[in-house]
Write a protein that holds these residues in place. Structure first.
Motif, PDB file in Angstrom:
ATOM      1  N   ARG A   1      -6.267   6.662   4.002  1.00  0.00           N
ATOM      2  CA  ARG A   1      -7.307   7.464   4.646  1.00  0.00           C
ATOM      3  C   ARG A   1      -8.683   6.840   4.409  1.00  0.00           C
ATOM      4  N   ARG A   2      -8.958   6.443   3.173  1.00  0.00           N
ATOM      5  CA  ARG A   2     -10.253   5.815   2.871  1.00  0.00           C
ATOM      6  C   ARG A   2     -10.376   4.461   3.565  1.00  0.00           C
TER       7      ARG A   2
ATOM      8  N   MET B   1     -12.957   2.440  10.603  1.00  0.00           N
ATOM      9  CA  MET B   1     -13.501   3.147  11.758  1.00  0.00           C
ATOM     10  C   MET B   1     -15.013   2.989  11.867  1.00  0.00           C
ATOM     11  N   THR B   2     -15.673   2.736  10.745  1.00  0.00           N
ATOM     12  CA  THR B   2     -17.124   2.588  10.776  1.00  0.00           C
ATOM     13  C   THR B   2     -17.553   1.124  10.876  1.00  0.00           C
TER      14      THR B   2
ATOM     15  N   ILE C   1       0.837  -1.205   0.000  1.00  0.00           N
ATOM     16  CA  ILE C   1       0.000   0.000   0.000  1.00  0.00           C
ATOM     17  C   ILE C   1       0.865   1.246   0.000  1.00  0.00           C
ATOM     18  N   TRP C   2       1.973   1.226   0.734  1.00  0.00           N
ATOM     19  CA  TRP C   2       2.860   2.388   0.775  1.00  0.00           C
ATOM     20  C   TRP C   2       3.513   2.658  -0.577  1.00  0.00           C
ATOM     21  N   LYS C   3       3.550   1.672  -1.455  1.00  0.00           N
ATOM     22  CA  LYS C   3       4.137   1.842  -2.797  1.00  0.00           C
ATOM     23  C   LYS C   3       3.164   2.485  -3.784  1.00  0.00           C
TER      24      LYS C   3
ATOM     25  N   ARG D   1     -14.458  -4.596   5.849  1.00  0.00           N
ATOM     26  CA  ARG D   1     -14.858  -3.531   4.927  1.00  0.00           C
ATOM     27  C   ARG D   1     -13.757  -3.155   3.951  1.00  0.00           C
ATOM     28  N   ASN D   2     -12.540  -3.618   4.209  1.00  0.00           N
ATOM     29  CA  ASN D   2     -11.425  -3.372   3.299  1.00  0.00           C
ATOM     30  C   ASN D   2     -11.027  -4.631   2.525  1.00  0.00           C
TER      31      ASN D   2
END
Length: 94
Positions: free
Chosen positions: A41-42, A48-49, A30-32, A74-75
């Protein structure tokens, strides 16, 4: 809900997301990404939800070498795309 409760929840959810990314091996990938800040952020907003942090914690503590995130995550789709792209980038060109 007090401000302390909110910060406690945020910290717990962030720790779960971090643990999930590390367990799946997507953290470095992900950092790439060109827009890694926006992607993270998304992803954090989705995490968080989430209304299943206890199920997430249980899954993380019982899965040793998972191929994918749990279906309730959710991810899940994001992590699958990242894993698929990482695998495609490590395959030798035909």
């Amino acid at each position: 809900m007090s401000v302390l409760d909110i910060f406690s929840r945020l910290t717990k959810q962030a720790d779960l997301m971090d643990a999930m990314m590390k367990k799946l091996g997507v953290a470095e990938e992900i950092w790439k990404l060109p827009d890694h800040a926006g992607v993270l952020r998304r992803a954090a907003n989705r995490c968080m939800t989430c209304d299943r942090p206890d199920a997430c914690q249980h899954w993380l503590s019982h899965e040793a070498n998972p191929d994918e995130a749990p279906s309730f995550c959710r991810n899940h789709d994001l992590f699958e795309r990242v894993l698929t792209n990482a695998e495609a980038n490590t395959q030798p060109a035909a």
